[in-house]
Design a protein around this motif. Structure first.
Motif, PDB file in Angstrom:
ATOM      1  N   LEU A 207       0.817  -1.214   0.000  1.00 22.29           N
ATOM      2  CA  LEU A 207       0.000   0.000   0.000  1.00 22.29           C
ATOM      3  C   LEU A 207       0.850   1.264   0.000  1.00 22.29           C
ATOM      4  CD1 LEU A 207      -2.835  -1.016   2.484  1.00 22.29           C
ATOM      5  CD2 LEU A 207      -3.112  -0.415   0.071  1.00 22.29           C
ATOM      6  N   THR A 208       2.083   1.181   0.451  1.00 19.01           N
ATOM      7  CA  THR A 208       2.957   2.353   0.394  1.00 19.01           C
ATOM      8  C   THR A 208       3.296   2.738  -1.030  1.00 19.01           C
ATOM      9  OG1 THR A 208       4.833   0.840   0.705  1.00 19.01           O
ATOM     10  CG2 THR A 208       3.968   1.966   2.662  1.00 19.01           C
ATOM     11  N   ASN A 209       3.110   1.826  -1.974  1.00 20.11           N
ATOM     12  CA  ASN A 209       3.322   2.136  -3.390  1.00 20.11           C
ATOM     13  C   ASN A 209       2.059   2.646  -4.071  1.00 20.11           C
ATOM     14  OD1 ASN A 209       5.925   1.260  -3.077  1.00 20.11           O
ATOM     15  ND2 ASN A 209       5.644  -0.696  -4.129  1.00 20.11           N
ATOM     16  N   TRP A 210       0.934   2.543  -3.401  1.00 14.12           N
ATOM     17  CA  TRP A 210      -0.322   2.998  -3.987  1.00 14.12           C
ATOM     18  C   TRP A 210      -0.374   4.525  -3.962  1.00 14.12           C
ATOM     19  CZ3 TRP A 210      -5.248  -0.384  -3.310  1.00 14.12           C
ATOM     20  CH2 TRP A 210      -4.925  -1.726  -3.475  1.00 14.12           C
ATOM     21  N   HIS A 211      -1.237   5.058  -4.780  1.00 16.14           N
ATOM     22  CA  HIS A 211      -1.440   6.510  -4.869  1.00 16.14           C
ATOM     23  C   HIS A 211      -2.385   6.931  -3.736  1.00 16.14           C
ATOM     24  CE1 HIS A 211      -1.126  10.193  -7.222  1.00 16.14           C
ATOM     25  NE2 HIS A 211      -2.401  10.403  -7.000  1.00 16.14           N
ATOM     26  N   PHE A 212      -1.915   7.834  -2.859  1.00 14.42           N
ATOM     27  CA  PHE A 212      -2.671   8.202  -1.666  1.00 14.42           C
ATOM     28  C   PHE A 212      -3.195   9.629  -1.766  1.00 14.42           C
ATOM     29  CE2 PHE A 212      -2.642  10.245   2.582  1.00 14.42           C
ATOM     30  CZ  PHE A 212      -3.715   9.550   3.130  1.00 14.42           C
ATOM     31  N   LEU A 213      -4.448   9.813  -1.383  1.00 21.07           N
ATOM     32  CA  LEU A 213      -5.082  11.127  -1.303  1.00 21.07           C
ATOM     33  C   LEU A 213      -5.979  11.175  -0.077  1.00 21.07           C
ATOM     34  CD1 LEU A 213      -6.194  11.799  -5.000  1.00 21.07           C
ATOM     35  CD2 LEU A 213      -4.468  13.073  -3.742  1.00 21.07           C
ATOM     36  N   PHE A 214      -6.135  12.353   0.495  1.00 21.41           N
ATOM     37  CA  PHE A 214      -7.154  12.514   1.535  1.00 21.41           C
ATOM     38  C   PHE A 214      -7.883  13.836   1.289  1.00 21.41           C
ATOM     39  CE2 PHE A 214      -5.468  15.810   4.324  1.00 21.41           C
ATOM     40  CZ  PHE A 214      -4.121  15.822   4.000  1.00 21.41           C
ATOM     41  N   ASP A 215      -9.175  13.815   1.564  1.00 18.06           N
ATOM     42  CA  ASP A 215     -10.035  14.960   1.292  1.00 18.06           C
ATOM     43  C   ASP A 215     -10.781  15.323   2.574  1.00 18.06           C
ATOM     44  OD1 ASP A 215     -11.683  16.898   0.347  1.00 18.06           O
ATOM     45  OD2 ASP A 215     -12.818  15.617  -1.023  1.00 18.06           O
ATOM     46  N   PRO A 216     -10.481  16.466   3.167  1.00  8.15           N
ATOM     47  CA  PRO A 216     -11.142  16.834   4.421  1.00  8.15           C
ATOM     48  C   PRO A 216     -12.533  17.416   4.241  1.00  8.15           C
ATOM     49  CG  PRO A 216      -9.552  18.496   3.835  1.00  8.15           C
ATOM     50  CD  PRO A 216      -9.418  17.407   2.817  1.00  8.15           C
ATOM     51  N   THR A 217     -12.934  17.686   3.023  1.00  3.83           N
ATOM     52  CA  THR A 217     -14.244  18.324   2.811  1.00  3.83           C
ATOM     53  C   THR A 217     -15.183  17.489   1.964  1.00  3.83           C
ATOM     54  OG1 THR A 217     -13.389  19.529   0.879  1.00  3.83           O
ATOM     55  CG2 THR A 217     -13.237  20.622   3.000  1.00  3.83           C
ATOM     56  N   GLY A 218     -14.672  16.556   1.212  1.00  2.00           N
ATOM     57  CA  GLY A 218     -15.528  15.823   0.276  1.00  2.00           C
ATOM     58  C   GLY A 218     -16.530  14.913   0.928  1.00  2.00           C
ATOM     59  N   ILE A 219     -16.351  14.611   2.179  1.00  2.00           N
ATOM     60  CA  ILE A 219     -17.270  13.687   2.831  1.00  2.00           C
ATOM     61  C   ILE A 219     -18.689  14.223   2.878  1.00  2.00           C
ATOM     62  CG2 ILE A 219     -16.846  14.559   5.155  1.00  2.00           C
ATOM     63  CD1 ILE A 219     -17.313  10.906   3.996  1.00  2.00           C
ATOM     64  N   ASN A 220     -18.846  15.530   2.907  1.00  2.00           N
ATOM     65  CA  ASN A 220     -20.198  16.106   2.921  1.00  2.00           C
ATOM     66  C   ASN A 220     -20.942  15.774   1.632  1.00  2.00           C
ATOM     67  OD1 ASN A 220     -19.958  17.322   5.450  1.00  2.00           O
ATOM     68  ND2 ASN A 220     -18.885  19.073   4.580  1.00  2.00           N
ATOM     69  N   VAL A 221     -20.201  15.783   0.539  1.00  2.00           N
ATOM     70  CA  VAL A 221     -20.820  15.493  -0.759  1.00  2.00           C
ATOM     71  C   VAL A 221     -20.971  14.001  -0.968  1.00  2.00           C
ATOM     72  CG1 VAL A 221     -20.566  15.809  -3.255  1.00  2.00           C
ATOM     73  CG2 VAL A 221     -19.859  17.621  -1.677  1.00  2.00           C
ATOM     74  N   ASP A 222     -19.968  13.214  -0.510  1.00  2.00           N
ATOM     75  CA  ASP A 222     -19.953  11.789  -0.787  1.00  2.00           C
ATOM     76  C   ASP A 222     -20.552  10.939   0.320  1.00  2.00           C
ATOM     77  OD1 ASP A 222     -18.674  12.455  -3.089  1.00  2.00           O
ATOM     78  OD2 ASP A 222     -16.659  12.112  -2.300  1.00  2.00           O
ATOM     79  N   ALA A 223     -21.209  11.541   1.274  1.00  2.00           N
ATOM     80  CA  ALA A 223     -21.756  10.761   2.377  1.00  2.00           C
ATOM     81  C   ALA A 223     -22.728   9.697   1.882  1.00  2.00           C
ATOM     82  CB  ALA A 223     -22.440  11.683   3.379  1.00  2.00           C
ATOM     83  N   GLY A 224     -23.500  10.033   0.852  1.00  2.00           N
ATOM     84  CA  GLY A 224     -24.456   9.072   0.321  1.00  2.00           C
ATOM     85  C   GLY A 224     -23.799   7.852  -0.268  1.00  2.00           C
ATOM     86  N   THR A 225     -22.589   8.009  -0.801  1.00  5.05           N
ATOM     87  CA  THR A 225     -21.872   6.876  -1.378  1.00  5.05           C
ATOM     88  C   THR A 225     -21.546   5.837  -0.327  1.00  5.05           C
ATOM     89  OG1 THR A 225     -20.893   8.379  -3.002  1.00  5.05           O
ATOM     90  CG2 THR A 225     -19.837   6.233  -2.735  1.00  5.05           C
ATOM     91  N   PHE A 226     -21.242   6.290   0.893  1.00  5.53           N
ATOM     92  CA  PHE A 226     -20.899   5.388   1.971  1.00  5.53           C
ATOM     93  C   PHE A 226     -22.121   4.968   2.782  1.00  5.53           C
ATOM     94  CE2 PHE A 226     -16.298   5.566   1.798  1.00  5.53           C
ATOM     95  CZ  PHE A 226     -16.068   6.735   1.095  1.00  5.53           C
ATOM     96  N   GLY A 227     -23.271   5.520   2.476  1.00  7.94           N
ATOM     97  CA  GLY A 227     -24.452   5.219   3.261  1.00  7.94           C
ATOM     98  C   GLY A 227     -24.392   5.804   4.645  1.00  7.94           C
ATOM     99  N   LEU A 228     -23.762   6.962   4.779  1.00  7.06           N
ATOM    100  CA  LEU A 228     -23.551   7.579   6.085  1.00  7.06           C
ATOM    101  C   LEU A 228     -24.450   8.792   6.261  1.00  7.06           C
ATOM    102  CD1 LEU A 228     -19.653   7.384   6.098  1.00  7.06           C
ATOM    103  CD2 LEU A 228     -21.250   5.765   7.099  1.00  7.06           C
ATOM    104  N   SER A 229     -24.616   9.201   7.510  1.00  2.35           N
ATOM    105  CA  SER A 229     -25.449  10.355   7.823  1.00  2.35           C
ATOM    106  C   SER A 229     -24.591  11.601   7.935  1.00  2.35           C
ATOM    107  CB  SER A 229     -26.195  10.111   9.147  1.00  2.35           C
ATOM    108  OG  SER A 229     -25.261   9.998  10.202  1.00  2.35           O
ATOM    109  N   ASP A 230     -25.242  12.718   8.157  1.00  2.00           N
ATOM    110  CA  ASP A 230     -24.530  13.986   8.279  1.00  2.00           C
ATOM    111  C   ASP A 230     -23.747  14.092   9.577  1.00  2.00           C
ATOM    112  OD1 ASP A 230     -25.565  14.704   5.873  1.00  2.00           O
ATOM    113  OD2 ASP A 230     -27.289  15.791   6.722  1.00  2.00           O
ATOM    114  N   GLU A 231     -23.893  13.127  10.480  1.00  2.00           N
ATOM    115  CA  GLU A 231     -23.172  13.183  11.748  1.00  2.00           C
ATOM    116  C   GLU A 231     -21.662  13.075  11.573  1.00  2.00           C
ATOM    117  OE1 GLU A 231     -24.774  10.077  14.056  1.00  2.00           O
ATOM    118  OE2 GLU A 231     -26.762  10.985  14.307  1.00  2.00           O
ATOM    119  N   ILE A 232     -21.224  12.560  10.440  1.00  2.00           N
ATOM    120  CA  ILE A 232     -19.782  12.416  10.221  1.00  2.00           C
ATOM    121  C   ILE A 232     -19.221  13.606   9.454  1.00  2.00           C
ATOM    122  CG2 ILE A 232     -19.948   9.902  10.198  1.00  2.00           C
ATOM    123  CD1 ILE A 232     -19.700  10.050   7.162  1.00  2.00           C
TER     124      ILE A 232
END
Length: 458
Positions: A207-232
């Motif tokens: 996994l250290t060879n994989w391409h890594f990204l993190f998004d601190p704001t995208g979770i609000n838009v993508d919450a539905g993709t994970f089946g999560l609520s706005d609490e996260i």
């Protein structure tokens, strides 16, 4: 002739494109939520087998015009799906991971298409299921997530709805037994017996060879993709991707296995499978580590303070800023020196300096025409050839001499004094009337012009 060549190349390209398709190896897509007990995953296994008969033959006659499809879907209630799920869990456990597959659905699609020069068999098996028991430990600050389950593979027969799906030769023996008989007992059989459900390469690529990204704001838009609520809201999403050729992963190439079969004609069996691909997502900021030989991720709700990385995960942002500053300084220096060179460039007429010239008068002779313009010449007497005009072509033109001034002849010299009046002609010298002297030195004419001329002649 050129048109014929172009058309031939295009036709060959169409034949190649028509005889091949997009082939992918194992493709993984998983979304892990460390706050839940289960998370969804999807694995897609694809392979294409080409049976080539360039010279025709009995195999061509057997497969001529054949085209069929075997497809279906089964869930965990099917005995074959349960058997596959058990094999996958055993493989995950042997890899050192504690995660397990708790639910599984299998979709399969096998398509055979015969052509004039080859026959292609496309195999695709899609697994969609649920992962569980992937959380190693959890506290108020961090959750350790097991990521060693990625090599989902099966090495035994997988029979669903009466169709064996893991080995390509099985479907040929079932649907085209006469054609499959050409390969049994030959090297081609080993090519067709390579298992389709194989994701070992995804696990072998660290996994250290994989391409890594993190998004601190995208979770609000993508919450539905994970089946999560706005609490996260406010959490970050970490993602790791693989499958591209890069310095990290190395050069990714398709896996090709080929064998020849000599029967009534020479036949070729070729198995083609592209490099594997993976997309792994986790809710929170994931920092990779290894625990008991198994890759894990320490997941926190937010990234550490003052954490600054690029997509590689190890390259500081300050270095990028420093490189950008160096580039800006270099650009400014370039423009500064360019501007200075432009200012120092001489403008205007390029030629002899005026302080090396001296003027002199022209046309000062009697009766000439003189202007106040004058002329100039070199004061130091330098060679004219060294300072001649740039517009003159010394190789093709020659210097023309300067025009000579016209000479004026006095009126007394313009007279035709050699034509004296002759006594035999009985003419009288009348120079006053004629305005010119036609007499010689013996002329007794009393005209002043004639007397003057006579004196000059005597």
């Amino acid at each position: 002739m050129s048109r014929v060549v172009v058309l031939t190349v295009l036709l060959a390209g169409l034949i190649v494109v028509g005889s091949t398709g997009t082939v992918f190896g194992a493709q993984m897509d998983a979304r892990i939520n460390p706050n839940n007990e289960t998370s969804p995953f999807k694995m897609n296994y694809q392979k294409t087998v080409f049976i080539e008969y360039p010279n025709g033959g009995e195999l061509f006659d057997v497969l001529r015009g054949q085209e069929w499809t075997v497809e279906g879907t089964a869930d965990s209630s099917d005995p074959g799906v349960q058997d596959l799920m058990n094999q996958l869990n055993q493989k995950i456990k042997s890899d050192g991971s504690q995660a397990q597959i708790s639910d599984l659905t299998v979709s399969y699609d096998i398509h055979l298409k015969a052509r004039n020069i080859n026959t292609s068999v496309d195999y695709r098996v899609i697994l969609e299921g649920t992962l569980s028991n992937y959380v190693i430990t959890q506290d108020s600050q961090k959750t350790l997530v097991d990521l060693g389950w990625r090599g989902m593979s099966a090495t035994e027969d997988i029979v669903i709805d009466g169709h064996e799906l893991n080995f390509p030769i099985s479907i040929l023996l079932e649907e085209e037994p006469e054609a499959a008989a050409f390969f049994v007992g030959t090297e081609a059989e080993s090519v067709l017996e390579r298992n389709l459900i194989d994701a070992n390469f995804i696990l072998e690529q660290p996994l250290t060879n994989w391409h890594f990204l993190f998004d601190p704001t995208g979770i609000n838009v993508d919450a539905g993709t994970f089946g999560l609520s706005d609490e996260i809201a406010g959490y970050v999403v970490s993602s790791w991707t693989m499958g591209e050729s890069s310095i990290r992963e190395g050069r990714q190439v398709e896996r090709v296995f080929e064998a020849e079969v000599m029967a009534d004609q020479l036949y070729v069996v070729r198995s083609v499978q592209s490099s594997d691909q993976g997309n792994l997502y986790a809710i929170g900021f994931g920092a990779l580590d290894v625990f008991d030989g198994v890759e894990i991720a320490g997941v926190t709700p937010t990234p550490p303070e003052d954490y600054a990385t690029t997509s590689t995960g190890d390259f500081p942002v300050m270095i990028i800023y420093g490189m950008a500053a160096i580039a800006a300084i270099a650009g400014g220096a370039f423009f500064m020196f360019s501007n200075r060179a432009l200012k120092n460039e001489k403008a205007g007429q390029q030629g002899i300096s005026p302080d090396r010239l001296v003027g002199y008068q022209t046309s000062s002779s009697s009766g000439g025409y003189q202007t106040n313009r004058g002329e100039a010449q070199l004061a130091d007497g330098s060679d004219y050839q060294q300072t001649r005009s740039m517009y003159e072509d010394s190789s093709n033109t020659t210097q023309s001499p300067p025009p000579q001034p016209e000479t004026t002849t006095p009126a007394s010299q313009e007279a035709a004094c050699g034509c004296a009046a002759s006594a035999e002609m009985g003419s009288e010298c009348d120079c006053e009337m004629q305005g010119s002297c036609l007499c010689d030195a013996s002329c007794p004419c009393n005209a002043d012009i004639c007397k003057e001329n006579a004196r000059e002649m005597s």
